[in-house]
Design an enzyme around this catalytic site. Sequence first.
Site, short mmCIF file in Angstrom:
data_model
loop_
_atom_site.label_atom_id
_atom_site.label_comp_id
_atom_site.label_asym_id
_atom_site.label_seq_id
_atom_site.Cartn_x
_atom_site.Cartn_y
_atom_site.Cartn_z
N ARG A 54 1.25 -20.54 10.83
CA ARG A 54 1.38 -19.53 9.78
C ARG A 54 0.00 -19.00 9.42
NH1 ARG A 54 -1.15 -22.01 6.30
NH2 ARG A 54 -1.17 -20.36 4.77
N ASP A 245 -4.49 -10.43 0.69
CA ASP A 245 -3.62 -9.88 1.72
C ASP A 245 -3.92 -8.41 1.98
OD1 ASP A 245 -1.95 -12.25 0.49
OD2 ASP A 245 -1.23 -11.88 2.52
#
Lengths: 357, 357
Positions: A54, A245
């Site tokens: 991930r 992000d």
Amino acid sequence: MTLRTVEWMSKKEHSPLPGTIRMVDQTRLPEELVFLETSDIQEIWAAIKVLKVRGAPAIGVAAAMGLVAGIQEFDAPATAALLDQVDEVADYLASSRPTAVNLFWALNRMKRTARANAALAPTALKERLAKEAMAIRDEDAAMCRAIGEHGVTLLKPGQTILTHCNAGGLATAEWGTALAPVYVAQERGMDVKVFSDETRPLLQGSRLTAWELGQAGIDVTVICDNMAAKVMQEGRIDAVMVGADRIAANGDAANKIGTYGVAVLAHAHHIPFYVLAPTSTLDLSLDHGDKIPIEERGRDEVINGFGRLTAPENAQVYSPAFDVTPARLITAIITEQGIARPPFEETFRAWIPSGEA
Amino acid sequence: MTLRTVEWMSKKEHSPLPGTIRMVDQTRLPEELVFLETSDIQEIWAAIKVLKVRGAPAIGVAAAMGLVAGIQEFDAPATAALLDQVDEVADYLASSRPTAVNLFWALNRMKRTARANAALAPTALKERLAKEAMAIRDEDAAMCRAIGEHGVTLLKPGQTILTHCNAGGLATAEWGTALAPVYVAQERGMDVKVFSDETRPLLQGSRLTAWELGQAGIDVTVICDNMAAKVMQEGRIDAVMVGADRIAANGDAANKIGTYGVAVLAHAHHIPFYVLAPTSTLDLSLDHGDKIPIEERGRDEVINGFGRLTAPENAQVYSPAFDVTPARLITAIITEQGIARPPFEETFRAWIPSGEA
């Protein structure tokens, strides 16, 4: 020394071709460190799908390496057939997590490389693609390392940082982003300590960050998210370091839910708040963070996340996955290019000449 | 209509003596609403011990009722023997949770009442003690109701409050403290909504607050603690209402861990922050909150609270049970006596004349 989240194990000594991909199975953490070693394309697809690997950069590396694994045994009569096989394997791997932008980025880069080298014989093209996948890994590690080198200049020996979620080595090829300065500080004997918010609902802070720092021998303490304010009040935090992000042109930064709250708390306690991320996270097409869309996640993660219902079955739940920290709460944004301070946009534009972003 | 957390079921109609104690088994929440109905003193002791009943006021009521249950069947030849039995049962019940101050307070009040009425015949004394236990329950409910009546004046129809932990009816005989204004607002058709922090590590906000508000038909939404900042940023919170375990003379308030962080966030978003608690919570012997001792709790609640390890086994954990919100972040403190605004001490001294506190 940090752990390599995804790497290649050579088939035989001095072979330019990789044998198997070795990756930390993150679904087994923090209970045990288990490596998945495979060259099977279905297994790699499943590993991405079920989050054994991930973190955007780590997924990109795993996909690129997976593509190489997927064409190794293909007995191509001619390069044209191999190119078709590259496309087929890439499409297959891309279907593992259809929302992971970095997955497509890495696979597209591999496809472009294949086409650009269509003049090579099949075996030489396989070698060329293996090199490209290694380059993707090495570039990611080098980028994180650069973030760490810049970030460490913001720390003094003996200081304690607070971090949120996992923007560590496990999310990248190596080093991580928010945690990179901590690893570099450790190399330099600076004795930096870390408090890690557990980060509800999925607990990446306690499951992953505490694990990887502990593995590296760094002093790390887990707290519940709602304890961060008290730890700051007690004067125990010298700086906050988090990932991002997506970062808008003005410096507004989207990151894991809870980051904004930590930023407000840091500001109230006069603690510097640093965002660490690669320049690929900068989205200069967005003036500010209000335009960043925020995904809402399922209720079960909040009220049934531990195998037992922790709220009434019919309870209403609100669970935004991310929040946006306004630029005014951010002391500095650190990328592989350097350290940007407010006003951020000037520095961002210098890092990314117009048109590139 | 709120739920009665602890109450008596009459043995027979018009009997002045209670038959059994009925209490909500809070260990079964939120999965199911199960009542424990018993007059067995061992069962009552165990119910307090294993937190079937919890919250300082509710424990006091259960203990007082338990004492009455424990002497019902005692066939006292004379009042002196009954007084001995009262002491014995009280000491036994007091051993169920040796750190619960309100448990001792209630049992001591019952013992004092017994001694003050030593002239009564055994049967009459039993009735007198049953009345005293009922008085403890009714006084607690009335006190909470008064907090609600004062608190509701701070709310407008259609507003949304944020609360933390459970300072609701389940922690008291009825109504609660922080939630009392919400119940009163509901009676008045004011359509008040609630966001409830889940409140790690023990999740009282999702397990208990969401449950009791849902039972009462009040619109409640569960969030993880680290989502409160975003909900405030979105402009969805009009006021914060929390309870308190102890309040210093200057207004500094100790409450469940995480409360201080919520107060900082409320201040940053210009949202009023209200503390609601009985005057028995005021400790005017303490100048300010720095002197309030904070218990540290075990690591397992943080990293192994759900039947699965959520951090490395050897992880360091810091888990303070409470934090102290400085008075400067508190808009008002509401007790059964009224609403105090800064500077709080003046009003506190008027409520509690010197020597009484």
